[in-house]
Design an enzyme around this catalytic site. Sequence first.
Site, PDB file in Angstrom:
ATOM      1  N   CYS A 120      39.724-115.555 116.208  1.00 32.60           N
ATOM      2  CA  CYS A 120      39.703-115.915 117.619  1.00 32.60           C
ATOM      3  C   CYS A 120      40.590-117.137 117.794  1.00 32.60           C
ATOM      4  O   CYS A 120      41.098-117.705 116.815  1.00 32.60           O
ATOM      5  CB  CYS A 120      38.272-116.187 118.084  1.00 32.60           C
ATOM      6  N   CYS A 122      39.574-119.687 120.279  1.00 32.57           N
ATOM      7  CA  CYS A 122      38.885-120.690 121.094  1.00 32.57           C
ATOM      8  C   CYS A 122      38.763-122.048 120.425  1.00 32.57           C
ATOM      9  O   CYS A 122      38.927-123.082 121.088  1.00 32.57           O
ATOM     10  CB  CYS A 122      37.518-120.173 121.534  1.00 32.57           C
ATOM     11  N   CYS A 130      39.621-118.046 124.641  1.00 34.01           N
ATOM     12  CA  CYS A 130      39.904-117.168 123.505  1.00 34.01           C
ATOM     13  C   CYS A 130      41.252-116.473 123.598  1.00 34.01           C
ATOM     14  O   CYS A 130      41.492-115.469 122.918  1.00 34.01           O
ATOM     15  CB  CYS A 130      38.790-116.121 123.381  1.00 34.01           C
ATOM     16  N   LYS A 195      30.017-108.017 122.805  1.00 34.66           N
ATOM     17  CA  LYS A 195      29.765-109.464 122.826  1.00 34.66           C
ATOM     18  C   LYS A 195      29.508-109.891 124.265  1.00 34.66           C
ATOM     19  O   LYS A 195      30.375-109.783 125.132  1.00 34.66           O
ATOM     20  CB  LYS A 195      30.967-110.209 122.245  1.00 34.66           C
ATOM     21  N   ARG A 205      28.956-123.972 119.922  1.00 36.86           N
ATOM     22  CA  ARG A 205      30.086-124.694 120.506  1.00 36.86           C
ATOM     23  C   ARG A 205      30.092-126.155 120.077  1.00 36.86           C
ATOM     24  O   ARG A 205      31.144-126.782 120.012  1.00 36.86           O
ATOM     25  CB  ARG A 205      30.063-124.533 122.028  1.00 36.86           C
ATOM     26  N   ARG A 217      33.453-117.789 130.181  1.00 37.29           N
ATOM     27  CA  ARG A 217      34.088-116.639 129.531  1.00 37.29           C
ATOM     28  C   ARG A 217      33.611-115.307 130.119  1.00 37.29           C
ATOM     29  O   ARG A 217      33.712-114.268 129.481  1.00 37.29           O
ATOM     30  CB  ARG A 217      33.813-116.695 128.023  1.00 37.29           C
ATOM     31  N   GLU A 233      32.568-100.098 125.311  1.00 33.86           N
ATOM     32  CA  GLU A 233      33.266-101.087 124.485  1.00 33.86           C
ATOM     33  C   GLU A 233      33.320-100.641 123.015  1.00 33.86           C
ATOM     34  O   GLU A 233      34.359-100.721 122.361  1.00 33.86           O
ATOM     35  CB  GLU A 233      32.567-102.447 124.595  1.00 33.86           C
ATOM     36  N   LYS A 248      26.417-108.874 119.644  1.00 29.24           N
ATOM     37  CA  LYS A 248      26.179-110.315 119.711  1.00 29.24           C
ATOM     38  C   LYS A 248      25.841-110.709 121.148  1.00 29.24           C
ATOM     39  O   LYS A 248      26.580-110.331 122.064  1.00 29.24           O
ATOM     40  CB  LYS A 248      27.434-111.053 119.235  1.00 29.24           C
ATOM     41  N   SER A 274      23.577-118.855 117.182  1.00 31.85           N
ATOM     42  CA  SER A 274      23.138-120.238 117.012  1.00 31.85           C
ATOM     43  C   SER A 274      21.916-120.589 117.846  1.00 31.85           C
ATOM     44  O   SER A 274      20.999-121.270 117.372  1.00 31.85           O
ATOM     45  CB  SER A 274      24.293-121.183 117.349  1.00 31.85           C
ATOM     46  N   TYR A 313      22.511-117.709 110.353  1.00 27.03           N
ATOM     47  CA  TYR A 313      22.456-119.058 109.777  1.00 27.03           C
ATOM     48  C   TYR A 313      21.209-119.243 108.922  1.00 27.03           C
ATOM     49  O   TYR A 313      21.120-120.218 108.164  1.00 27.03           O
ATOM     50  CB  TYR A 313      22.495-120.103 110.897  1.00 27.03           C
TER      51      TYR A 313
END
Length: 325
Positions: A120, A122, A130, A195, A205, A217, A233, A248, A274, A313
């Site tokens: 990406c 961004c 992006c 997404k 971020r 976005r 998609e 996501k 996150s 994570y």
Amino acid sequence: MGNYFNRHRRLRTNASMRALVRETYLHAEDLIYPFFVVEGENKKEEIASMPGVYQLSLDNVHKEMEEVVGLGIKSVIVFGVPNEKDEKGSQAYCDTGITQRTISQIKESFPELVVIADTCLCQYTNHGHCGVVENGQVLNDESLELLARTAVSQAKAGADIIAPSNMMDGFVSAIRHGLDEAGFIDVPIMSYAVKYASAYYGPFRDAAHSSPQFGDRKTYQMDPANREEALREAQSDLEEGADFLIVKPALAYLDIIRDVKNNFNVPIVAYNVSGEYSMIKAAAQNGWVDEKAIVMETLIGMKRAGVDLILTYHAKDVARWLKED
């Protein structure tokens, strides 16, 4: 005279019986571990909004990968955070950029580890979007060339999988053609196909320094209210050459995961993002939830919904818990 009703509890009488009939399992091999690499030396800085997750300088990556491999995790995804940003995100496709150097170092020391490159712009652009921006608009077609250049640069560095996350129309096609023309016909694409424009991304971020400097976005990421659009998609990305499909976020989109799994016969990946991670961490630190129990239940729910792989994570903690069990 007997009682004629189903006795479902017969199969729940003890731990061994429950294990015998268990339908869904989580393995360390299912996990993809994301990490953040920054410029400089001797840096290991915890991200305030993501307890237990760090920004690492390149000299600290080897130790991190030793731990990952020792826990039985087979795959990682690299998020590079450069010092220099510009309008076109040139550090994203610089062959000596922080992401490229990280990939090369990992593959040299841990050739068996599957290294995925997030593709990406961004975190490399000074506007935080992006793609290419002109007059306050994110330009689709003009962004595709830069994304393809980024993917080729990452593949040259040794990336095993390219994971484009930008949500430009035609990005898989552009990247597939770019990789093929550069001789990387065997490098698969793990597309962030579905997404959503989600509030769950906030802590990321902070970690990647990738917040948009204006607007949002929503003109390129999906509306959280839409379900059938996700299938369009995903279909487009497969037709363009995607080998994996990512959904996501994960938790609020388990119905979408199941829809995608039911409709497409390729590996499906959930990104346990996150915000999902940080909510559990915050609750656990306050003593409100049992962290291990709720994390394992959350991830098994994603597996049950149909995913093959989970980008999370929590990966190191989960792999450690699986070893203990």
